[in-house]
Design an enzyme around this catalytic site. Structure first.
Site, PDB file in Angstrom:
ATOM      1  N   GLN A 130      22.424  35.837  44.005  1.00 57.29           N
ATOM      2  CA  GLN A 130      22.483  37.260  44.388  1.00 57.29           C
ATOM      3  C   GLN A 130      21.889  38.093  43.256  1.00 57.29           C
ATOM      4  O   GLN A 130      22.487  38.199  42.180  1.00 57.29           O
ATOM      5  CB  GLN A 130      23.961  37.643  44.603  1.00 57.29           C
ATOM      6  CG  GLN A 130      24.209  39.084  44.924  1.00 57.29           C
ATOM      7  CD  GLN A 130      25.665  39.466  44.656  1.00 57.29           C
ATOM      8  OE1 GLN A 130      26.395  38.729  43.992  1.00 57.29           O
ATOM      9  NE2 GLN A 130      26.078  40.616  45.156  1.00 57.29           N
ATOM     10  N   SER A 133      22.829  43.116  40.399  1.00 53.27           N
ATOM     11  CA  SER A 133      23.113  43.887  39.181  1.00 53.27           C
ATOM     12  C   SER A 133      21.902  43.985  38.265  1.00 53.27           C
ATOM     13  O   SER A 133      21.106  43.053  38.159  1.00 53.27           O
ATOM     14  CB  SER A 133      24.251  43.234  38.400  1.00 53.27           C
ATOM     15  OG  SER A 133      25.384  43.095  39.208  1.00 53.27           O
ATOM     16  N   GLU A 248      31.619  39.815  49.717  1.00 52.89           N
ATOM     17  CA  GLU A 248      31.996  39.393  48.361  1.00 52.89           C
ATOM     18  C   GLU A 248      33.484  39.674  48.123  1.00 52.89           C
ATOM     19  O   GLU A 248      34.227  38.811  47.663  1.00 52.89           O
ATOM     20  CB  GLU A 248      31.149  40.128  47.321  1.00 52.89           C
ATOM     21  CG  GLU A 248      31.488  39.731  45.897  1.00 52.89           C
ATOM     22  CD  GLU A 248      30.513  40.290  44.862  1.00 52.89           C
ATOM     23  OE1 GLU A 248      29.783  41.242  45.180  1.00 52.89           O
ATOM     24  OE2 GLU A 248      30.483  39.754  43.743  1.00 52.89           O
ATOM     25  N   GLU A 378      38.645  49.034  37.062  1.00 49.67           N
ATOM     26  CA  GLU A 378      38.649  50.487  37.322  1.00 49.67           C
ATOM     27  C   GLU A 378      38.144  50.790  38.735  1.00 49.67           C
ATOM     28  O   GLU A 378      38.679  51.681  39.411  1.00 49.67           O
ATOM     29  CB  GLU A 378      37.779  51.219  36.285  1.00 49.67           C
ATOM     30  CG  GLU A 378      38.358  51.247  34.881  1.00 49.67           C
ATOM     31  CD  GLU A 378      38.187  49.926  34.120  1.00 49.67           C
ATOM     32  OE1 GLU A 378      37.444  49.041  34.596  1.00 49.67           O
ATOM     33  OE2 GLU A 378      38.803  49.775  33.053  1.00 49.67           O
TER      34      GLU A 378
HETATM   35  C1  LIG Z   1      31.418  36.246  36.057  1.00 51.66           C
HETATM   36  C2  LIG Z   1      30.444  37.245  36.645  1.00 51.66           C
HETATM   37  C3  LIG Z   1      29.530  36.831  37.599  1.00 51.66           C
HETATM   38  C4  LIG Z   1      28.625  37.753  38.127  1.00 51.66           C
HETATM   39  N1  LIG Z   1      27.681  37.317  39.047  1.00 51.66           N
HETATM   40  C5  LIG Z   1      26.787  38.192  39.539  1.00 51.66           C
HETATM   41  C6  LIG Z   1      25.753  37.770  40.437  1.00 51.66           C
HETATM   42  O1  LIG Z   1      25.654  36.583  40.781  1.00 51.66           O
HETATM   43  N2  LIG Z   1      24.848  38.670  40.889  1.00 51.66           N
HETATM   44  C7  LIG Z   1      24.914  39.983  40.539  1.00 51.66           C
HETATM   45  O2  LIG Z   1      24.085  40.755  41.015  1.00 51.66           O
HETATM   46  N3  LIG Z   1      25.864  40.446  39.658  1.00 51.66           N
HETATM   47  C8  LIG Z   1      26.792  39.560  39.162  1.00 51.66           C
HETATM   48  N4  LIG Z   1      27.745  39.997  38.269  1.00 51.66           N
HETATM   49  C9  LIG Z   1      27.731  41.390  37.832  1.00 51.66           C
HETATM   50  C10 LIG Z   1      28.886  42.223  38.376  1.00 51.66           C
HETATM   51  O3  LIG Z   1      28.661  42.562  39.710  1.00 51.66           O
HETATM   52  C11 LIG Z   1      28.954  43.463  37.471  1.00 51.66           C
HETATM   53  O4  LIG Z   1      29.373  43.026  36.197  1.00 51.66           O
HETATM   54  C12 LIG Z   1      29.922  44.501  37.981  1.00 51.66           C
HETATM   55  O5  LIG Z   1      29.460  45.068  39.171  1.00 51.66           O
HETATM   56  C13 LIG Z   1      30.144  45.609  36.929  1.00 51.66           C
HETATM   57  O6  LIG Z   1      28.918  46.158  36.559  1.00 51.66           O
HETATM   58  P1  LIG Z   1      28.474  46.298  35.036  1.00 51.66           P
HETATM   59  O7  LIG Z   1      28.719  44.980  34.367  1.00 51.66           O
HETATM   60  O8  LIG Z   1      27.090  46.830  35.018  1.00 51.66           O
HETATM   61  O9  LIG Z   1      29.473  47.330  34.408  1.00 51.66           O
HETATM   62  P2  LIG Z   1      29.403  48.932  34.571  1.00 51.66           P
HETATM   63  O10 LIG Z   1      29.313  49.288  36.007  1.00 51.66           O
HETATM   64  O11 LIG Z   1      28.357  49.468  33.659  1.00 51.66           O
HETATM   65  O12 LIG Z   1      30.828  49.328  34.048  1.00 51.66           O
HETATM   66  C14 LIG Z   1      31.129  49.462  32.652  1.00 51.66           C
HETATM   67  C15 LIG Z   1      32.554  49.972  32.532  1.00 51.66           C
HETATM   68  O13 LIG Z   1      32.641  51.286  33.124  1.00 51.66           O
HETATM   69  C16 LIG Z   1      33.649  51.304  34.131  1.00 51.66           C
HETATM   70  N5  LIG Z   1      33.239  52.153  35.246  1.00 51.66           N
HETATM   71  C17 LIG Z   1      32.041  52.130  35.878  1.00 51.66           C
HETATM   72  N6  LIG Z   1      32.028  53.027  36.892  1.00 51.66           N
HETATM   73  C18 LIG Z   1      33.260  53.601  36.911  1.00 51.66           C
HETATM   74  C19 LIG Z   1      33.866  54.595  37.729  1.00 51.66           C
HETATM   75  N7  LIG Z   1      33.206  55.158  38.739  1.00 51.66           N
HETATM   76  N8  LIG Z   1      35.149  54.958  37.454  1.00 51.66           N
HETATM   77  C20 LIG Z   1      35.842  54.376  36.426  1.00 51.66           C
HETATM   78  N9  LIG Z   1      35.302  53.435  35.613  1.00 51.66           N
HETATM   79  C21 LIG Z   1      34.026  53.060  35.851  1.00 51.66           C
HETATM   80  C22 LIG Z   1      33.778  49.862  34.573  1.00 51.66           C
HETATM   81  O14 LIG Z   1      35.043  49.593  35.166  1.00 51.66           O
HETATM   82  C23 LIG Z   1      33.568  49.099  33.279  1.00 51.66           C
HETATM   83  O15 LIG Z   1      34.751  49.038  32.535  1.00 51.66           O
HETATM   84  C24 LIG Z   1      28.655  39.096  37.715  1.00 51.66           C
HETATM   85  C25 LIG Z   1      29.580  39.499  36.740  1.00 51.66           C
HETATM   86  C26 LIG Z   1      30.453  38.596  36.204  1.00 51.66           C
HETATM   87  C27 LIG Z   1      31.407  39.064  35.147  1.00 51.66           C
END
Ligand SMILES: Cc1cc2nc3c(=O)[nH]c(=O)nc-3n(C[C@H](O)[C@H](O)[C@H](O)COP(=O)(O)OP(=O)(O)OC[C@H]3O[C@@H](n4cnc5c(N)ncnc54)[C@H](O)[C@@H]3O)c2cc1C
Length: 412
Positions: A130, A133, A248, A378
């Site tokens: 997928q 991100s 998901e 969150e």
């Molecule tokens: C083990 C693992 C497997 C994954 N596998 C995939 C995959 O196969 N394909 C894929 O596309 N993605 C994958 N991901 C990514 C995952 O979908 C993202 O990590 C997740 O959506 C969070 O996005 P980010 O890491 O960019 O954090 P961000 O969205 O940048 O968030 C950073 C911080 O800000 C907080 N935050 C953000 N928005 C808000 C809000 N509106 N209100 C309050 N707090 C907020 C969050 O809670 C977090 O603490 C994976 C992640 C992990 C950890």
């Protein structure tokens, strides 16, 4: 809430158990099945087991019969999973493709796409990842910046994805791209199937804190995708993305059974000595374990509530988010306490020195990922606040603006 199988469910469980007993060994007491992404090297065995299930009509139980599934209910799938988890079978590494991307192709794909991709996906002859991100688009996925520009019958894709689980062994991926930057952010997105071996795709593994390399950065440098690989209409990819994300959430569920369990914690407390006595005899240790226990029980019964609604033919609602919201931090706390119980030995990852071959340490290192994947703590709090408790929605000031007008603090 009803804890017992109905007569039909009991019969189904018996049928599943009989097939599993005939085709796999039972797990010895105390041993757990290897988790989904714990051992990449077991991919060939995982594929062979999936193909065996598919040939016996036990793969993708909820998929419609016309796509090779069993046409079963979500509860039947849960029942098979419960029985399968008692057997010594390879890890299940195809949840992203089969649980999220297959249903998206069924809902939005063309007949040709369904015919070409669904059967090999179900048998795990082809593995999928997928590509959603990006470095600046995770929780706010609609802020994605990977672009696709039409060129004759093809699209030219440029940009970067990140955290792509399994990209390094996948045959295909589902990628969301920006195709109209002048539209509001949810409106200018198009969804494609991409061949992961296509020229211009560069996959760089990310080493995690526990040393494993499950996910990757994926770079797109002028990657050409034929228009026939488009899923849904141009600029209507958000619809497909939502289908993937809904599936998901449903497939992640409560995360029950993940990480360091209560039984392991009890065994550890019985076998570890504090001041010459088993740690379990210390009242403060007993109080901590009791605290974990009642919270886990609460989660278990909340899980039964979801199962009861499945059994009645209804879909669990957003309240299902509570499972991961409470369960993932709890697993982290339990693993941290198990490390504390081990004293100095808790500080090493050496499987020969640590209790349970480092299982608490591994669980603790993996738990921050659990708290992020499939909706961060969150975001889950927001879902529960808005959709379960009916509290006022978050302020979303960029929702109706042209994507290209959203300030980013960097030159475009
Ligand atoms: C083990 C693992 C497997 C994954 N596998 C995939 C995959 O196969 N394909 C894929 O596309 N993605 C994958 N991901 C990514 C995952 O979908 C993202 O990590 C997740 O959506 C969070 O996005 P980010 O890491 O960019 O954090 P961000 O969205 O940048 O968030 C950073 C911080 O800000 C907080 N935050 C953000 N928005 C808000 C809000 N509106 N209100 C309050 N707090 C907020 C969050 O809670 C977090 O603490 C994976 C992640 C992990 C950890």
């Amino acid at each position: 809430m009803d804890f017992d199988d109905t007569p039909e469910e009991a019969a189904y469980r018996e049928e599943a158990r009989a097939w599993l007993d005939a085709n796999a060994e039972r797990l010895p007491p105390g041993k757990k099945r290897v988790g989904a992404f714990e051992r990449d090297d077991l991919l060939p065995q995982a594929k062979a087991w999936q193909a065996k299930k598919a040939d016996a009509n036990w793969a993708c139980i909820t998929w419609p019969v016309e796509y090779g599934g069993r046409g079963g209910s979500a509860l039947q799938s849960v029942i098979f999973g419960q029985e399968e988890s008692k057997h010594d079978v390879p890890p299940y590494m195809f949840g992203i493709g089969q649980g999220m991307l297959g249903p998206t192709i069924m809902a939005h794909g063309t007949d040709a796409q369904k015919k070409r991709y669904l059967r090999p996906l179900l048998r795990a002859d082809e593995v999928w990842c997928q590509l959603f991100s990006e470095p600046a688009a995770g929780s706010d996925l609609a802020g994605l910046r990977t672009t696709a520009v039409k060129d004759g019958d093809e699209w030219i894709v440029n940009g970067q994805k990140i955290w792509t689980t399994g990209a390094h062994y996948s045959d295909f991926g589902m990628v969301v791209t920006r195709t109209d930057p002048t539209a509001p952010k949810h409106a200018g997105i198009t969804y494609f199937i991409v061949d992961m071996k296509a020229p211009g795709i560069e996959i760089r593994p990310i080493t995690q804190i526990n040393g494993s390399k499950d996910f990757n950065e994926v770079f797109f440098n002028d990657v050409r995708i034929p228009d026939e690989n488009r899923v849904g209409a141009v600029n209507d990819g958000w619809r497909g993305a939502i289908t993937t994300l809904m599936n998901e959430r449903a497939s992640i569920g409560s995360g029950q059974g993940l990480g360091f369990g209560i039984q392991q914690l009890l065994d550890l407390a019985r076998q570890t000595e504090w001041d010459g006595r088993p740690a379990i005899e210390d009242p403060s240790v007993r109080a901590r374990i009791a605290d974990f226990y009642w919270k886990l029980k609460g989660l278990e019964y909340t899980g039964y509530r979801a199962l009861t609604s499945l059994s009645r033919g209804t879909t669990p609602g957003p309240e299902n988010s509570i499972g991961k919201m409470v369960g993932a931090p709890l697993r982290q706390e339990m693993a941290a306490f198990a490390i504390e119980l081990q004293g100095m030995a808790g500080a090493t990852l050496d499987a020969d020195v640590t209790w349970g071959r480092g299982s608490a340490q591994q669980s603790w290192l993996a738990s921050p990922g659990l708290r992020l994947a499939g909706g961060t703590d969150e975001i889950l709090h927001n879902i529960v606040a808005e959709r379960v408790l009916g509290l006022p929605g978050e302020i979303r000031v960029d929702k109706d603006k042209a994507f290209s007008d959203i300030p980013t603090g960097r030159a475009r």
